[in-house]
Motif scaffolding. Structure first.
Motif, PDB file in Angstrom:
ATOM      1  N   ILE A  71       0.835  -1.205   0.000  1.00 25.63           N
ATOM      2  CA  ILE A  71       0.000   0.000   0.000  1.00 25.63           C
ATOM      3  C   ILE A  71       0.868   1.253   0.000  1.00 25.63           C
ATOM      4  O   ILE A  71       0.655   2.179  -0.792  1.00 25.63           O
ATOM      5  CB  ILE A  71      -0.951   0.000   1.214  1.00 25.63           C
ATOM      6  N   ASP A 102       5.030  -8.454  -6.378  1.00 28.55           N
ATOM      7  CA  ASP A 102       3.713  -8.995  -6.708  1.00 28.55           C
ATOM      8  C   ASP A 102       3.766 -10.497  -6.970  1.00 28.55           C
ATOM      9  O   ASP A 102       2.856 -11.241  -6.596  1.00 28.55           O
ATOM     10  CB  ASP A 102       3.141  -8.264  -7.921  1.00 28.55           C
ATOM     11  N   ILE A 139      -8.786  -0.074   0.503  1.00 26.70           N
ATOM     12  CA  ILE A 139      -8.110   0.693  -0.541  1.00 26.70           C
ATOM     13  C   ILE A 139      -9.173   1.424  -1.354  1.00 26.70           C
ATOM     14  O   ILE A 139     -10.085   0.784  -1.902  1.00 26.70           O
ATOM     15  CB  ILE A 139      -7.272  -0.219  -1.461  1.00 26.70           C
ATOM     16  N   TYR A 144     -10.711  -5.284   1.317  1.00 31.05           N
ATOM     17  CA  TYR A 144     -10.053  -6.410   0.659  1.00 31.05           C
ATOM     18  C   TYR A 144      -9.815  -7.528   1.668  1.00 31.05           C
ATOM     19  O   TYR A 144      -9.427  -7.281   2.807  1.00 31.05           O
ATOM     20  CB  TYR A 144      -8.699  -5.989   0.074  1.00 31.05           C
ATOM     21  N   ILE A 149      -7.602 -10.582  -3.117  1.00 27.82           N
ATOM     22  CA  ILE A 149      -6.238 -10.410  -3.609  1.00 27.82           C
ATOM     23  C   ILE A 149      -5.816 -11.612  -4.449  1.00 27.82           C
ATOM     24  O   ILE A 149      -5.225 -11.471  -5.528  1.00 27.82           O
ATOM     25  CB  ILE A 149      -5.258 -10.207  -2.430  1.00 27.82           C
ATOM     26  N   TYR A 158      -4.271  -6.435 -11.948  1.00 24.75           N
ATOM     27  CA  TYR A 158      -3.613  -5.386 -11.178  1.00 24.75           C
ATOM     28  C   TYR A 158      -2.458  -4.884 -12.052  1.00 24.75           C
ATOM     29  O   TYR A 158      -2.168  -5.450 -13.119  1.00 24.75           O
ATOM     30  CB  TYR A 158      -3.081  -5.923  -9.849  1.00 24.75           C
ATOM     31  N   ARG A 169      -3.547  -0.094 -10.127  1.00 24.95           N
ATOM     32  CA  ARG A 169      -2.519  -0.840  -9.395  1.00 24.95           C
ATOM     33  C   ARG A 169      -3.143  -1.977  -8.585  1.00 24.95           C
ATOM     34  O   ARG A 169      -2.526  -3.024  -8.390  1.00 24.95           O
ATOM     35  CB  ARG A 169      -1.741   0.091  -8.450  1.00 24.95           C
ATOM     36  N   TRP A 170      -4.388  -1.768  -8.120  1.00 21.73           N
ATOM     37  CA  TRP A 170      -5.041  -2.770  -7.278  1.00 21.73           C
ATOM     38  C   TRP A 170      -6.221  -3.468  -7.977  1.00 21.73           C
ATOM     39  O   TRP A 170      -6.813  -4.378  -7.390  1.00 21.73           O
ATOM     40  CB  TRP A 170      -5.558  -2.125  -5.984  1.00 21.73           C
ATOM     41  N   SER A 172      -9.095  -2.179  -8.412  1.00 21.40           N
ATOM     42  CA  SER A 172     -10.023  -1.945  -7.300  1.00 21.40           C
ATOM     43  C   SER A 172     -11.449  -1.651  -7.708  1.00 21.40           C
ATOM     44  O   SER A 172     -12.319  -1.521  -6.845  1.00 21.40           O
ATOM     45  CB  SER A 172      -9.499  -0.786  -6.430  1.00 21.40           C
TER      46      SER A 172
END
Length: 750
Positions: A71, A102, A139, A144, A149, A158, A169-170, A172
């Motif tokens: 994060i 990652d 986030i 999450y 994830i 992601y 990036r996430w 989301s």
């Protein structure tokens, strides 16, 4: 491990029994004790302080900490890259991108799953389930958990690029996921187009310069790995609704439908592209047009959702999905049904589908595919709210049963698409079961029932194309609900118990249709499973799972008996019965053809029968080099090609469950298509590729494999795989599962 030793310049190994601590203890029947896991039982015997739950908790917390640390890196990288240059060659990109981090996150999550599979108990599995379900970070106002994830990381939803906004990036939100999917699609399509263009420019694996499967050129210009990206994307979209809300999924679908990709000069929407994805042929030996899916024009095809639990496809290509949705597959059109429909039932040869609309009043709804019309008939069934059963007696006669009422209907095909009530009973006391019938009997069902206030009288219902026969009998037999009616043998109705007990003298009974007399002609441990009146034959199964084929005369006397071991499949064609059975100790497959005159076992010198279904057998040579498919109906043998660095393993298309690596499942209704699994020995371990192939029977001596579509290399990922043996019956075309958790795909030649 055994120690090496050298005598007279020759190396040998110490005999196992001479090694220190040699023991056969692990083979002892008491070795496992109360444990179900061999490794844990061994740790206990070694007195090792091994606590799987402690290790699993530590691994889970380590994963959460890795994600929490990400994060800060993502947010700080986003801030810096808005002010400074973060292109790929810069130090900023090196400092704030997260590709290796990652990979470690996903690897750690997969390692936890693997650990629990290996050492887990029910308690440990529950610990994992609860831990993965628990939300631990937020986030951009979204919570999450590890399930979320794991899903996003598995499918690459992601970004590790610090120049991307935080939602990308996430992964989301649906907007971010849609953007990431479109990026990956376009990148893969561009790479695929370049590779194929180079192949044909250099005339590799073409008519001018042919190659074999497994050759270097074949490996270099094969697009399996690129095409796997498409299948992974399709699976990710199919599973998105299982992880996120239905609102998020609906938004993702809308956004993806607005995105267009260019497929060889043609703009296609995302879901249009998915509809014919399996036709993108990865094999460099096929034509340029075939590589880009032009063959789809020769076929009807349809992409089904991933979460179906039942699927019926009739002989005229009408699909019934999950007992609540009808699709005309040749038109690619869903049939609009009234609201408040109960479960539907389909007749497999005609596609006629029946159900009840449960509104303020109840209506029988009948869909007639030939005329594409829905018929609506008002019902007058008592006991509102109780469940009902639709029982097919033939392709034109069916019953509607809801205790204590039975209504019998006839379908009229000649002049109009209409349904007529033949007769009804309103005082049923008990009836033989229909839900436990074998698959081949479900749509040609005979029933026996008794009426209230007339308990000693039973009635037989059978049907042909346009009539229903009801006969009154005096039968001294109680407990009809414990039986299924398997059919008629000579002058007898054959009933068999659903769950017989060992030594039950009433396991199977024969009822004389003329007198109502009840006969029990077999020993207590034999239960009738199948009846073939035209062959004078029945099949019985004992409590040891051993089957026997019995030939009877008109007095039910056994005039011939053949042992069949453990029967895998029984297939009847005209006057012949084809049987596939298996011995387990030692493991050995057997296949037979039975007619009224004789039982003949198929033998194949220097070959082993690996499995069989219906009329088809899969064989392998004793050196395990060459695979073959044999058709017992036509005496046709197909040799599946083999080369020095590759081997093929065919999968028989069948109406029943089959598992194929990569494809996961393949069902078919004829001998014309086969699923082929290809393993390239010189490639990395686990490099399996799968094709569906059509066999060209023009040549007399040898049939040639013509790949028509391919699916990618795809070992089943235990992290996400859950297999279900669901209700399936395919009478037209072929069905495959695009990936282990992805969409189902059906195709049939026009």
């Amino acid at each position: 491990m055994r120690w090496p030793f050298k005598i007279a310049n020759k190396w040998s190994l110490v005999d196992a029994v001479s090694m220190p601590y040699y023991s056969l203890e692990q083979y002892d029947s008491e070795y496992m004790g109360s444990e179900t896991n061999f490794a844990l039982a061994t740790f206990k015997r070694l007195d090792v302080d091994f606590k799987p739950d402690v290790i699993a908790k530590r691994q889970i917390e380590d994963s959460k900490e890795m994600i929490r640390n990400r994060i800060y890196i993502v947010e700080e990288g986003n801030r810096i890259c808005q002010l400074e240059d973060c292109s790929e060659s810069t130090l900023n990109f090196e400092n704030w991108s997260t590709p290796n981090r990652d990979k470690r996150i996903l690897s750690n999550l997969e390692r936890i799953r693997g650990f629990v599979r290996r050492f887990g108990s029910n308690d440990l599995s529950e610990l994992l389930r609860l831990s993965y379900k628990e939300y631990f970070i937020s986030i951009q106002d979204r919570n999450y958990n590890l399930n979320t994830i794991e899903f996003l990381w598995k499918y690459g939803l992601y970004s590790y690029d610090p120049r991307d906004p935080i939602n990308l990036r996430w992964g989301s939100d649906p907007e971010a996921v849609s953007t990431l999917i479109t990026r990956r699609m376009n990148k893969t399509l561009s790479e695929r187009e370049k590779l194929i263009e180079i192949q044909f420019q250099n005339k590799k694996c073409t008519e001018e310069n042919q190659c074999e499967a497994g050759d270097l050129d074949w490996l270099n210009y094969n697009t399996y790995k690129l095409d796997k990206n498409f299948f992974d994307i399709a699976e990710a979209v199919a599973r998105y609704s299982n992880i996120f809300s239905s609102k998020d999924f609906d938004e993702l679908v809308v956004r993806l439908n607005k995105n267009f990709s260019e497929l060889h000069g043609q703009d296609l929407s995302f879901f249009h592209f998915l509809d014919f994805l399996p036709f993108l042929n990865s094999d460099p030996r096929v034509s340029f047009d075939q590589r880009w899916g032009k063959d789809r024009q020769k076929y009807y095809y349809y992409r089904f959702p991933s979460d179906i639990t039942s699927l019926q496809i009739s002989s005229n290509a009408v699909a019934l999905i999950n007992s609540n949705k009808i699709i005309d597959l040749k038109k690619g059109k869903e049939i609009k049904l009234p609201d408040n429909m109960g479960p539907l039932s389909q007749e497999p040869s005609t596609g006629i589908t029946v159900g009840i609309q449960q509104d303020e009043e109840e209506y029988l709804i009948v869909y007639h595919p030939q005329a594409s019309v829905l018929e609506k008939i008002k019902l007058d069934l008592g006991h509102e709210g109780e469940s009902y059963e639709i029982i097919w007696h033939s392709d034109s006669v069916f019953s509607l049963y809801r205790f204590p009422e039975l209504q019998i209907y006839k379908l009229d095909f000649k002049f109009s698409s209409s349904t007529t009530l033949l007769t009804q009973f309103s005082n049923i006391l008990q009836m033989t079961r229909v839900v436990d019938l074998p698959a081949e009997k479900k749509h040609k069902t005979e029933i026996m029932f008794s009426l209230r206030n007339d308990q000693n009288h039973k009635y037989l219902l059978s049907a042909n194309m346009d009539k229903a026969f009801i006969q009154e009998l005096f039968v001294d037999l109680n407990g009809l609900a414990e039986y299924v009616a398997l059919g008629t043998f000579k002058e007898y109705i054959v009933l068999s118990k659903i769950t017989p007990e060992n030594g039950d003298s009433n396991c199977s009974v024969f009822i004389d249709k003329n007198t109502g007399g009840v006969l029990r002609p077999f020993e207590k441990n034999k239960c009738v499973q199948n009846v073939w009146d035209d062959l004078n034959t029945i099949a019985t199964e004992g409590y040891n799972n051993k089957w026997d084929l019995l030939v009877l005369n008109n007095n039910l006397e056994i005039i011939r008996s053949e042992s069949l071991s453990n029967v895998i499949s029984l297939y009847k064609n005209n006057d012949n019965l084809y049987i596939h059975s298996m011995d387990y100790n030692p493991w050995e497959n057997h296949s037979f053809k039975y007619s009224k005159s004789d039982l003949v076992e198929f033998t194949f010198p220097n070959k082993t029968i690996m499995d069989g279904q219906g009329p088809l057998l899969r064989l392998v040579t004793t050196d395990e080099i060459t695979s073959l498919i044999y058709n017992m109906l036509t005496d046709e043998m197909i040799v599946v090609p083999y080369s020095k660095i590759s081997s093929f393993s065919p999968t028989i298309p069948t109406w029943s469950y089959y598992f194929v690596r990569g494809m996961s499942y393949f069902y078919g209704s004829s001998f014309e298509y086969l699923g082929i699994e290809l393993f390239c020995i010189n490639q990395e371990q686990g490099d399996f590729k799968n094709s569906i192939v059509k066999f060209d029977s023009i040549t007399q001596n040898q049939q040639v494999l013509l790949p028509i579509m391919t699916t990618p290399s795809m070992w089943n990922d235990d992290t996400f795989t859950s297999f279900s043996y669901f209700d399936i019956n395919i009478r037209n075309g072929y069905l495959l599962k695009m990936t282990s958790q992805g969409n189902w795909f059906w195709f049939s030649e026009k």
